[in-house]
Design an enzyme around this catalytic site. Structure first.
Site, PDB file in Angstrom:
ATOM      1  N   GLU A  56      -8.943   6.983   0.753  1.00 54.48           N
ATOM      2  CA  GLU A  56      -8.517   6.023   1.784  1.00 54.48           C
ATOM      3  C   GLU A  56      -9.148   6.345   3.124  1.00 54.48           C
ATOM      4  O   GLU A  56      -9.514   5.460   3.903  1.00 54.48           O
ATOM      5  CB  GLU A  56      -6.990   6.053   1.936  1.00 54.48           C
ATOM      6  CG  GLU A  56      -6.235   5.410   0.789  1.00 54.48           C
ATOM      7  CD  GLU A  56      -5.977   6.361  -0.368  1.00 54.48           C
ATOM      8  OE1 GLU A  56      -6.434   7.522  -0.293  1.00 54.48           O
ATOM      9  OE2 GLU A  56      -5.324   5.953  -1.343  1.00 54.48           O
ATOM     10  N   HIS A  81       6.794   5.236  -1.325  1.00 54.94           N
ATOM     11  CA  HIS A  81       6.222   3.913  -1.592  1.00 54.94           C
ATOM     12  C   HIS A  81       6.850   2.807  -0.753  1.00 54.94           C
ATOM     13  O   HIS A  81       6.614   1.639  -0.996  1.00 54.94           O
ATOM     14  CB  HIS A  81       6.411   3.532  -3.073  1.00 54.94           C
ATOM     15  CG  HIS A  81       5.323   4.046  -3.966  1.00 54.94           C
ATOM     16  ND1 HIS A  81       4.865   5.319  -3.912  1.00 54.94           N
ATOM     17  CD2 HIS A  81       4.592   3.425  -4.932  1.00 54.94           C
ATOM     18  CE1 HIS A  81       3.912   5.483  -4.817  1.00 54.94           C
ATOM     19  NE2 HIS A  81       3.716   4.349  -5.444  1.00 54.94           N
TER      20      HIS A  81
END
Lengths: 355, 328
Positions: B62, B132
């Protein structure tokens, strides 16, 4: 004939080396006690080899992304050095009008960018290389950094991706062995850097060279730049060199006792400029007065730039909050601008399951 | 204008597809964006239409992906869209966003600006748990040089996305995954919506509710409840973009109703709700003004359904709060 050309090139590189050395020396002498450059500066005295060679080889449309020790790379992109001097003084004529300073300086017109967070600019350079690849251009991208940036995860992500996509980028690691004071062996494990990086490709695309041996480096760079320009994919060059100056500012940091006097003296003897000068003298390319005359000329030029920067003004009128945003837009006639509107929403109670 | 019933995820896909059709310089990067599942349907089929160069899968890196987007858009031609399955994963790119992207325009002054849109998804429900489901909108809204949008419906999701793609300010669009199946009639053609304009979803004169992101979903029911049972008219404002913030609309409404409830789908401390309260208080300096907020507890998200219910806000929490406010 071939020799003549080679000698002329080496002479040009010698001029670059000498200019850069004097530039750094005079600025560091001017830094204190005048205290007019209120800007952290990382001088590159001792590390002039790589930038001087890059300046010789790079073309107008090639990109350079540099670490905080940026002056050499700035010089390598043939940007007027006045832009850098004025930037150090934070003045209007500066490359970034005094917004960036030595470690963050950029000059987009000539495709040069620097930044102070180690590793960060390597990823940006990889992005630029992908852009060049997608455009099918023959431009190359240089990512310049020290061996400390190779501690950072971003470096390895970049090496992996550049090899995966065969990007036109040259990673140049100026290995000066120190992260400020901490030596490489205290921070990195395993094989030598160029050996580790070589594992990412089956092509022979990593090399380690003596960063102070300009004649040898010229051959290596010539070869590598040609290859990368012709779709060979990325290359990693480790140039072993040494920072004679302290980590930051004009003062020596030798009192920190992180390196011995003997070590510093050994590297002073390996000075890239002296080495090349001797070669040129031995081969009668230059005479005994050549360096002195050149030095005199350069010194005058550099002092003139300092005076210009001192007299220049600061930017005074600025809306700082607006300076962070570009409010212009890409217009497209086919896209209308609508207003908020309350169309009825049908809410789903279905939970989305899965990754 | 032709309207078509469209889900939130399809509105995003629509926005991307139309932007890519209109401009060959629009590129999409992200893990798995070129697979049929297409990040919960939001990138499905794009690769078939525009090819692997323009819709690129990316390694699990990322940090590099975000850094690279800066290099890709340097020449101010390519417009880059990055997709993160979860905003939690995106945090690996904090250096790229905070130390490079946000200040790129600033430090190179007039010379370069970046056209980068980062889509970051926030999970909720089905045990998404603490890694998450975090929502960091206020972190990024705090950062100069970045814009933050947080759409609550398909209409906004498409319009804000297209606006962001064709602008020159790096933008983070925070998408609540719990909205992905909601649907709405939205214009079929491409359109852009300005940032910094809040949406007055419903007008009212007694109480103002300012809501962020998916919490807007809960408000119509609450409004109906109070209209029916308490004859209280609630003004419902959907904030839409956190930076720039439509201060005028918020202040005008607070001045009118003098009772304001701010709803923020994130932690209470040092968050967006605090900022909104401060802006209204600073500007109005009205002693009669009552202002309160509802947020998540200062805790990470638990996994089990029973505990999730305790953690997240529901209609009843809001109704209880407003009942208290009516008495004031």
């Amino acid at each position: 004939m071939k020799n003549k050309l080679e000698y002329a090139s080496l002479k040009k590189i010698f001029n670059n080396l000498l200019y850069l050395r004097l530039f750094e020396k005079i600025l560091s002498e001017e830094y204190h006690p005048a205290d007019e450059m209120k800007c952290p500066v990382h001088f590159c005295i001792g590390q002039e080899g790589v930038p001087s060679i890059l300046k010789f080889f790079l073309k107008k449309n090639d990109y350079v992304f540099s670490h905080h020790r940026s002056h050499g790379y700035f010089f390598a992109k043939s940007i007027p050095m006045q832009k850098l001097v004025s930037e150090l003084y934070g003045k209007k004529f500066g490359a970034n009008y005094g917004f960036a300073g030595s470690q963050d300086v950029s000059y987009p017109k000539k495709k040069f960018y620097a930044g102070a967070i180690l590793g960060g600019s390597i990823g940006i350079a990889v992005g630029k290389a992908l852009d060049e690849k997608l455009k099918k251009s023959r431009n190359i991208v240089i990512a310049g950094f020290g061996e400390s940036a190779c501690d950072v995860g971003m470096f390895w992500e970049s090496i992996n991706y550049a090899n995966l996509k065969k990007l036109p980028i040259i990673f140049i690691c100026e290995n000066n062995n120190y992260s400020v004071l901490s030596p490489q062996k205290a921070r990195q494990s395993g094989k030598k850097l160029f050996q580790k990086v070589s594992q990412f490709s089956n092509q022979n695309n990593t090399i380690s060279v003596d960063g102070n041996d300009v004649i040898k480096m010229k051959k290596v760079f010539n070869n590598v730049i040609n290859k990368v320009r012709n779709n060979h994919g990325p290359f990693f060059i480790e140039a072993k060199t040494y920072r004679i100056s302290g980590h930051v500012g004009p003062e020596t940091d030798d009192a920190q006792d992180y390196r011995s006097k003997a070590e510093v003296n050994k590297w002073k003897k390996k000075c890239p400029i002296k080495k090349l000068e001797k070669y040129l003298l031995d081969n009668k390319i230059i005479n005994n007065t050549y360096s002195k005359n050149l030095e005199h000329k350069f010194k005058l030029e550099i002092r003139k730039m300092i005076k210009f920067a001192q007299k220049d003004k600061f930017i005074s009128k600025i809306n700082l909050e607006r300076a962070n945003y570009d409010f212009t837009k890409f217009r497209n006639k086919k896209i209308k601008t609508l207003r908020p509107y309350n169309y009825k929403i049908n809410i789903s109670n279905k939970t989305i399951v899965g990754y | 204008m032709y309207l078509k019933e469209t889900t939130f995820s399809h509105a995003i896909q629509d926005g991307l597809r139309q932007s890519m059709e209109l401009d060959k310089n629009v590129y999409v990067f992200g893990q798995l964006v070129n697979y049929q599942s297409g990040v919960f349907g939001s990138t499905t089929n794009l690769v078939k239409e525009f090819g692997k160069d323009r819709v690129q899968d990316f390694p699990v890196a990322e940090s590099l992906m975000t850094s690279m987007s800066i290099g890709l858009s340097l020449e101010m031609k390519k417009k880059i869209v990055l997709v993160h399955h979860r905003i939690d994963f995106m945090l690996y790119s904090m250096d790229a966003i905070v130390n490079w992207m946000s200040l790129w325009k600033f430090k190179s002054v007039r010379d370069t600006s970046l056209s980068i849109t980062i889509r970051a998804i926030v999970g909720k429900g089905w045990g998404q748990g603490p890694q998450h489901s975090k929502s960091f909108h206020s972190w990024f809204a705090n950062l100069p040089g970045i814009r933050v949008a947080i759409p609550s419906n398909p209409y906004d999701a498409k319009g804000l996305l297209i606006e962001s793609i064709f602008s020159k300010i790096p933008t983070i669009i925070i998408e609540h995954r719990s909205l992905y199946n909601d649907s709405q009639k939205i214009p079929l053609e491409p359109y852009r919506l300005d940032f910094g304009k809040a949406n007055i979803v419903r007008k009212g004169k007694n109480i103002t509710i300012i809501a962020i992101g998916y919490l807007n979903k809960l408000i119509p029911g609450v409004c109906d409840y109070f209209k029916k049972n308490y004859k209280t008219e609630i003004e419902h404002i959907d904030i839409r973009s956190l930076y720039p913030l439509d201060k005028k609309t918020l202040i005008r409404s607070a001045k009118k109703t003098k009772k304001v409830l701010v709803l923020d789908p994130s932690w209470k401390s040092y968050g967006a709700s605090g900022e909104i309260v401060a802006i209204i208080k600073e500007t109005l300096k009205d002693e009669k003004l009552f202002i309160d907020r509802l947020c998540y507890p200062d805790s990470h998200t638990p996994m089990s359904q029973a505990l999730e219910e305790k953690y997240y806000l529901n209609e009843n929490d809001i109704i209880t709060k407003i009942k208290g406010m009516i008495k004031k």
